[in-house]
Design an enzyme around this catalytic site. Sequence first.
Site, PDB file in Angstrom:
ATOM      1  N   HIS A   3       0.433   0.074 -10.248  1.00 23.07           N
ATOM      2  CA  HIS A   3      -0.372  -0.836  -9.424  1.00 23.07           C
ATOM      3  C   HIS A   3      -0.731  -2.109 -10.199  1.00 23.07           C
ATOM      4  O   HIS A   3      -1.900  -2.436 -10.409  1.00 23.07           O
ATOM      5  CB  HIS A   3      -1.633  -0.148  -8.915  1.00 23.07           C
ATOM      6  CG  HIS A   3      -2.160  -0.743  -7.643  1.00 23.07           C
ATOM      7  ND1 HIS A   3      -2.821  -0.008  -6.694  1.00 23.07           N
ATOM      8  CD2 HIS A   3      -2.119  -2.011  -7.154  1.00 23.07           C
ATOM      9  CE1 HIS A   3      -3.165  -0.781  -5.678  1.00 23.07           C
ATOM     10  NE2 HIS A   3      -2.750  -2.003  -5.943  1.00 23.07           N
ATOM     11  N   GLU A  59      -3.272   7.615  -6.137  1.00 23.12           N
ATOM     12  CA  GLU A  59      -3.145   6.947  -7.425  1.00 23.12           C
ATOM     13  C   GLU A  59      -4.185   7.466  -8.407  1.00 23.12           C
ATOM     14  O   GLU A  59      -5.374   7.516  -8.064  1.00 23.12           O
ATOM     15  CB  GLU A  59      -3.275   5.430  -7.244  1.00 23.12           C
ATOM     16  CG  GLU A  59      -2.168   4.846  -6.391  1.00 23.12           C
ATOM     17  CD  GLU A  59      -2.223   3.325  -6.281  1.00 23.12           C
ATOM     18  OE1 GLU A  59      -3.198   2.720  -6.799  1.00 23.12           O
ATOM     19  OE2 GLU A  59      -1.302   2.732  -5.691  1.00 23.12           O
ATOM     20  N   ARG A 119       0.849  -1.180   0.000  1.00 25.29           N
ATOM     21  CA  ARG A 119       0.000   0.000   0.000  1.00 25.29           C
ATOM     22  C   ARG A 119       0.894   1.242   0.000  1.00 25.29           C
ATOM     23  O   ARG A 119       1.879   1.315   0.733  1.00 25.29           O
ATOM     24  CB  ARG A 119      -0.921   0.013   1.231  1.00 25.29           C
ATOM     25  CG  ARG A 119      -2.005  -1.044   1.209  1.00 25.29           C
ATOM     26  CD  ARG A 119      -3.085  -0.702   0.191  1.00 25.29           C
ATOM     27  NE  ARG A 119      -4.210  -1.619   0.245  1.00 25.29           N
ATOM     28  CZ  ARG A 119      -4.327  -2.711  -0.501  1.00 25.29           C
ATOM     29  NH1 ARG A 119      -3.357  -3.038  -1.345  1.00 25.29           N
ATOM     30  NH2 ARG A 119      -5.400  -3.472  -0.403  1.00 25.29           N
TER      31      ARG A 119
END
EC number: 1.1.1.95
Length: 603
Positions: A339, A320, A291
Site C-alpha cells: 500500500h 491489510e 482498493r
Amino acid sequence: MSATAAASSSIAVATNSLRNVTLSSRSPLPSAISVAFPSRGRNTLQRRLVLVSCSTGDGSKPTILVAEKLGDAGIKLLEDVANVDCSYNMTPEELNIKISLCDALIVRSGTKVGREVFESSHGRLKVVGRAGVGIDNVDLSAATEFGCLVVNAPTANTIAAAEHGIALMAAMARNVAQADASVKAGEWKRNKYVGVSLVGKTLAVLGFGKVGTEVARRAKGLGMRVIAHDPYAPADRAHAIGVDLVSFDEALATADFISLHMPLTPTTSKILNDETFAKMKKGVRIVNVARGGVIDEDALVRALDAGIVAQAALDVFTKEPPAKDSKLVQHERVTVTPHLGASTMEAQEGVAIEIAEAVVGALNGELAATAVNAPMVSAEVLTELKPYVVLAEKLGRLAVQLVAGGSGVKNAKITYASARATDDLDTRLLRAMITKGIIEPISDVYVNLVNADFTAKQRGLRLSEERVLLDGSPESPLETITVQLSNVESKFASSLSESGEVKVEGKVKDGVPHLTKVGSFEVDVTLEGSIILCRQVDQPGMIGTVGSILGESNVNVNFMSVGRIAPRKQAIMAIGVDDIPSKETLKKIGEIPAVEEFVFLKL
C-alpha cells in the site's frame, strides 16, 4: 442483463427484451391498493446537518490533536493558529481520554475514529481531519450525529498514486521483482524473465477520476492505446487527452492491461470476479492501486492459474496486511507492494498541507470544500424539511438503481409540487440530497450541501428543477417530489414514463417518506429498508404467492402495495422488506409465470 450490471448494487431480472419497452401505450394509473404489515423495528436515528465553527469564548487558541505522523509543513500551519498536541501510537483508551480536551483531531488510516471517540469528546470535538482520501476508519454517522464535521485531503496524493500504478505496470510487464529476487539468489536466468512491451498495447482504465485520468496521461506518453470505463466521466474530458470511453464489457474484452481506479462501494465490491475474468482477453495483465476489495482475490488466483490473467500487480488487498501464506501474494506471477500508492515525500507533504488548511478553515467556520458529511442549514428550515430531506435522498438512490449498469446518468429533472410560492420554499438541501442519492451508490464521494453542485458538474450530471404551484394551503412545504432521469437504459421497463424517462415520485405521509409512483404506475410503499418491484399480470393470489416465497426464506414483509391499470391487466407490486432476500429467493419470484419483470432495490 449486461455484465455492467455487476457494478450495480441492485439485482434485476427481466423477461425477454422488456428492458427497452416504454409505457407510452398505457394510460396513467388512477389508484393503488395497499396492504400494511408490522415491521420488526427500524433505525430511527435522527441525523443533524452541521457546519462547525469553534470559539473558546475567552480568546484562547483551539486545541488540535494529531494522532498520526503528519508532515512538518502541515504541523507549522496548525501551530500558527492552534495548540497542537502530537501524540502518536495511542491506544483506543488513550485516545478516548485525550479527545475530551480537543477541538479537532487529525488522523491517517491507522486510527479508528468510532462512536466512542465522539461520545468521549462530550461535544467539544468539532472537526475530524483525515490526512488522505479514504474515510473508512471514521464513523460518519456518529460524527454527524454529534455535530462534528469530517474533512479529508483527496487531491494531494493523486500524482503519487498514478505514478505508482504506472511503475507497477512497467515492473510487472518486465518481471522486475522476480528477476531481482532471482539475481540476489545467485541465479542468472535471462530467458526466464523475458517480458512484454507496453507500446501499442491497449490499457483499460476502470474508474476515470483524478487518479485514473493521470494514469491515462502517462500511459499515452508510453505509446499505449487507452480506453476507459466510468459511467459518470464527462466524455469531453476523456477525449481531450485522447481516451475513448467504452462500456464495461468492451473494456474487459479488448484490454491487454487493466488498471483499477474505482472506489470501494457496495456496487464495486468484487467487481472483478469469476464471471468478469471469463470475459477478458486471455493473457490480460491487471494493476490495482485503488482498493483491495474491488477484486475477488480467490477468483484472481483461479484466473492466474487458468492462464486468463497472465500477471497481476497489486498495491492493495482486501485485508491489510494480507496473510503470510496468501496464495495470491505468493503467486509467482504476482507483483506486490505494501500500500505505497501515496508514499512519496512530496505527496506526504502535500497531504499534510491540504488537511491542515481544511481543518483550520473548518474551525474558523468556513465552508470546507472537502467536507464529507453534511453542513448546517438554519434550524427552522431543517426541522420543517427533515422528512423531505430523507425522501429526496431515497428517491435519488432508488432512481439510479433503476438505471442499467454502465449507461450512466447525465440528466436529472427534479419537480417539486407545492402550494408555496417559490420564495417561500428553499430547495437547495433537497437538490443536494437528490444529488447525493444519485451519485453516492456508485462513488466514494460524500455529497452534501457544500459540494453537491460541484460534484454533479465534475461528473457531468446536469440537474434541472421545476416548480408546480398547487392550489390550497401552503402549510405543508411540499406535496410531492418527482425525480426523472433521461437518456438512460432502464433495468426495469415499468419505471419508464410515457416519454421514456426513469421516473419515481414520492411524498411524506405522517412524517414518513413514501414511494407513490413508478413510471406511470401508482403505488404506495414506505421508503424504508429495501423494496422489491414486480410487474405482473393482475390476477388472484399474487400477493399470497410472493408473500409465501418471502416467508419461506424468513424475509419479513413490512408493506405491500399493488397499482394496476385495470382489473386483470398489468399491475406493479411494490413490496417493502426488512431483510435482504437471497438470490435464490429472488429467482423464485422471477419464475412465477405471472411476473414479467422485477427488480430488488436497497435503500
